[in-house]
Design an enzyme around this catalytic site. Sequence first.
Site, short mmCIF file in Angstrom:
data_model
loop_
_atom_site.label_atom_id
_atom_site.label_comp_id
_atom_site.label_asym_id
_atom_site.label_seq_id
_atom_site.Cartn_x
_atom_site.Cartn_y
_atom_site.Cartn_z
N THR A 86 -72.79 -47.69 -43.53
CA THR A 86 -74.24 -46.99 -44.47
C THR A 86 -75.52 -46.43 -44.06
O THR A 86 -76.53 -45.76 -43.53
CB THR A 86 -75.17 -48.18 -45.45
OG1 THR A 86 -73.85 -48.43 -45.92
CG2 THR A 86 -76.43 -47.42 -46.20
N LYS A 168 -80.95 -50.49 -52.04
CA LYS A 168 -80.71 -50.82 -50.29
C LYS A 168 -81.78 -50.10 -49.47
O LYS A 168 -82.07 -49.04 -49.85
CB LYS A 168 -79.93 -51.23 -49.86
CG LYS A 168 -77.94 -50.65 -50.51
CD LYS A 168 -76.81 -49.96 -49.46
CE LYS A 168 -75.87 -50.72 -50.20
NZ LYS A 168 -74.33 -49.67 -48.71
N ASP A 169 -82.12 -51.44 -48.84
CA ASP A 169 -83.52 -51.52 -47.91
C ASP A 169 -83.38 -49.66 -46.83
O ASP A 169 -84.75 -49.07 -46.70
CB ASP A 169 -84.09 -52.18 -47.10
CG ASP A 169 -83.36 -52.72 -46.48
OD1 ASP A 169 -82.08 -52.21 -45.78
OD2 ASP A 169 -82.85 -54.09 -46.81
N ARG A 170 -82.17 -50.10 -46.23
CA ARG A 170 -81.93 -49.08 -45.39
C ARG A 170 -81.80 -47.79 -46.42
O ARG A 170 -81.91 -46.75 -45.01
CB ARG A 170 -80.28 -49.92 -44.79
CG ARG A 170 -78.94 -49.54 -45.44
CD ARG A 170 -78.29 -50.41 -44.37
NE ARG A 170 -76.89 -50.63 -44.98
CZ ARG A 170 -76.97 -51.57 -45.65
NH1 ARG A 170 -77.10 -52.95 -45.58
NH2 ARG A 170 -75.38 -51.55 -46.44
N HIS A 316 -66.67 -51.85 -53.59
CA HIS A 316 -66.21 -52.52 -52.62
C HIS A 316 -65.86 -54.18 -53.12
O HIS A 316 -65.02 -54.33 -52.93
CB HIS A 316 -67.75 -53.22 -51.90
CG HIS A 316 -67.68 -52.31 -50.24
ND1 HIS A 316 -66.77 -52.37 -49.32
CD2 HIS A 316 -69.08 -51.53 -49.99
CE1 HIS A 316 -67.67 -52.42 -48.33
NE2 HIS A 316 -68.30 -51.73 -48.82
N ASP A 359 -72.85 -41.51 -47.65
CA ASP A 359 -73.07 -42.07 -46.55
C ASP A 359 -71.98 -41.74 -45.65
O ASP A 359 -72.03 -42.50 -44.54
CB ASP A 359 -73.99 -42.77 -46.81
CG ASP A 359 -73.31 -44.43 -47.31
OD1 ASP A 359 -72.75 -43.59 -48.13
OD2 ASP A 359 -73.93 -45.06 -47.11
N HIS A 360 -70.89 -42.27 -46.29
CA HIS A 360 -69.24 -42.18 -45.91
C HIS A 360 -68.53 -42.11 -47.18
O HIS A 360 -68.89 -42.03 -48.39
CB HIS A 360 -68.94 -43.50 -45.28
CG HIS A 360 -69.67 -44.82 -46.33
ND1 HIS A 360 -69.28 -45.08 -47.11
CD2 HIS A 360 -70.40 -45.27 -45.69
CE1 HIS A 360 -69.96 -46.30 -47.57
NE2 HIS A 360 -71.29 -46.51 -47.28
N HIS A 493 -64.59 -49.37 -45.37
CA HIS A 493 -64.85 -48.02 -45.43
C HIS A 493 -65.36 -48.32 -43.89
O HIS A 493 -65.70 -49.74 -42.67
CB HIS A 493 -65.95 -47.06 -45.62
CG HIS A 493 -67.08 -48.07 -45.80
ND1 HIS A 493 -68.51 -48.30 -45.01
CD2 HIS A 493 -67.63 -48.70 -47.17
CE1 HIS A 493 -69.16 -48.68 -45.15
NE2 HIS A 493 -68.97 -48.85 -46.67
#
Length: 552
Positions: A86, A168-170, A316, A359-360, A493
């Site tokens: 991510t 998510k923060d990221r 997940h 992102d993936h 992933h």
Amino acid sequence: MLKNVISGLLGLFWVFSCPAQNKIVSTKSADSNSKPRLVVGIVIDQMRYDYLTRFYNKYGEGGFKRMMNEGFNCKNNHYNYVPTYTGPGHASIYTGTTPKYHGIIANDWYDKEIKKSVYCTGDDSMKSVGTDTEDGQMSPHRMKTTTFPDENRLFTQMRGKTVGISIKDRGAILPAGHTANAAYWFYGKDKGYFISSTFYMDTLPNWVNEFNNSNVVASYLKPWNTLYNIETYTESGNDLNDFEGGFKGKETASFPYDLNVLKEKNGGFDILKATAYGNSIIADFAIAALNGEQLGQDNMTDVLAVSFSSTDYVGHNFGVNSKEIEDTYIRLDKDLERLFKALDTQVGKGNYTVFLTADHAAVEVPSYLQSVKIPAGYIDFKAQKNRFTEFMEIKFGTSDLIENVSNNQVFLNRAKIEELDLDLDDVQEALVNEIIMYPNIDKAYTATAMSSQEFNTGIEALLQKGFNQKRSGDVLFVYDPAFISYGKTGSTHGTGLNYDTHVPLFFFGKGIKHGQTLQKTEVTDIAPTMSALLGISFPNGAIGQPLEFVLD
């Protein structure tokens, strides 16, 4: 006179001998009004390309299909590095480069200087805004390069705004870049609030407080059942199977899920992250941000970076072949339609440009693959790590040579190697020769090879683009296809194989042609394409190329 004649002949020679150059010359003059007022970047966390085709008949006309029908569909879009996580994914989309240059080599990684693991957006020098916990101590300071929103801010003398939004923060911080006006992410637990960091602000704006104090998030603590009759969900596996995780407090991982009942044993409001409703909350908040931040209301281009993370949590937990993932994408399609309608109303159709990617992607659950006789399996990471250590003790007489094993990398204790007067290259090579003998290890390489050789094809090239000389480990290794270090239920992933690299890429809106291509594109092409659309500098580390065929 002679000089003028020669000059004229040279000019004619240039015109008639350079058709390629002539082909791309445009007589259109620059017009600031030709730029979109707002660019919306949408990242769907863990979205495989085939979710578009598998669930196509379940989608409405206003979400994914609207992008297909009005925009440009890059059908063969891939990640061009390893690892496909991510943090690196979001950074690469918006910087136009790979971990080799932007430095976000994973979500967490072992820092060789301070000798401990660090989080990609963690920043102890910042304070939380909107919570008393440490969840807001974040910033993009570990990302080494600029994003295209950064370049847009510089180009507009900081008048064009940038806002990042995610569960998510990221997913909010890395896309928005270093100069963002704001980044907001979801704090669940006992609150169900959106929070931020002092990197951006000292207090939350009124519109965020109003959203947090409303009943919007709490309204999703309700039963989660399939939107349509579950019998019609023929594009996914059986609802009751052995390949899914589920929630604590419910005996089976099968519909329906009473989220209000289950929340106590599943982190309170955090349970919403792992359901289709998490995406709905992000859509609600993004729509509120359009008005609250006054995005796209003048001729200075603004950027809104939206990341839908719940698709990743659901994947997940339940896996890529689950009824839960199918329902999540059917509902996400409707959330996208709501967002696009809000853009039409608040910014104006024809005044904004959108791109959508992931992102993936993700692997099928290996235990499911095994059940249908496809090679797949699981790696015992703890046993593997112990075996590394035992080998080093036998080979070099000490167990202190390995400092850390993480993200399929081994970090050596270089001070100890020097103290024992060992050659670093020899130690790396010895470990590679050992690791490659282990079951289900497909490839292994030294950091020396990554730094000194140039790889142009294959997994080696992907590893090299993900290798950052200062931050990555001494030895890199790759598992066999569909072998993962993970639990027996749910998907994950991280590899350079097609099931992790192949993700959607749509462009639509102002300045975008209608069409599609099977030509291979890479995620690092997105940021240069948006920079070209806006007429601004490319991000300073960008290696991708503008996709000229999508631009009108």
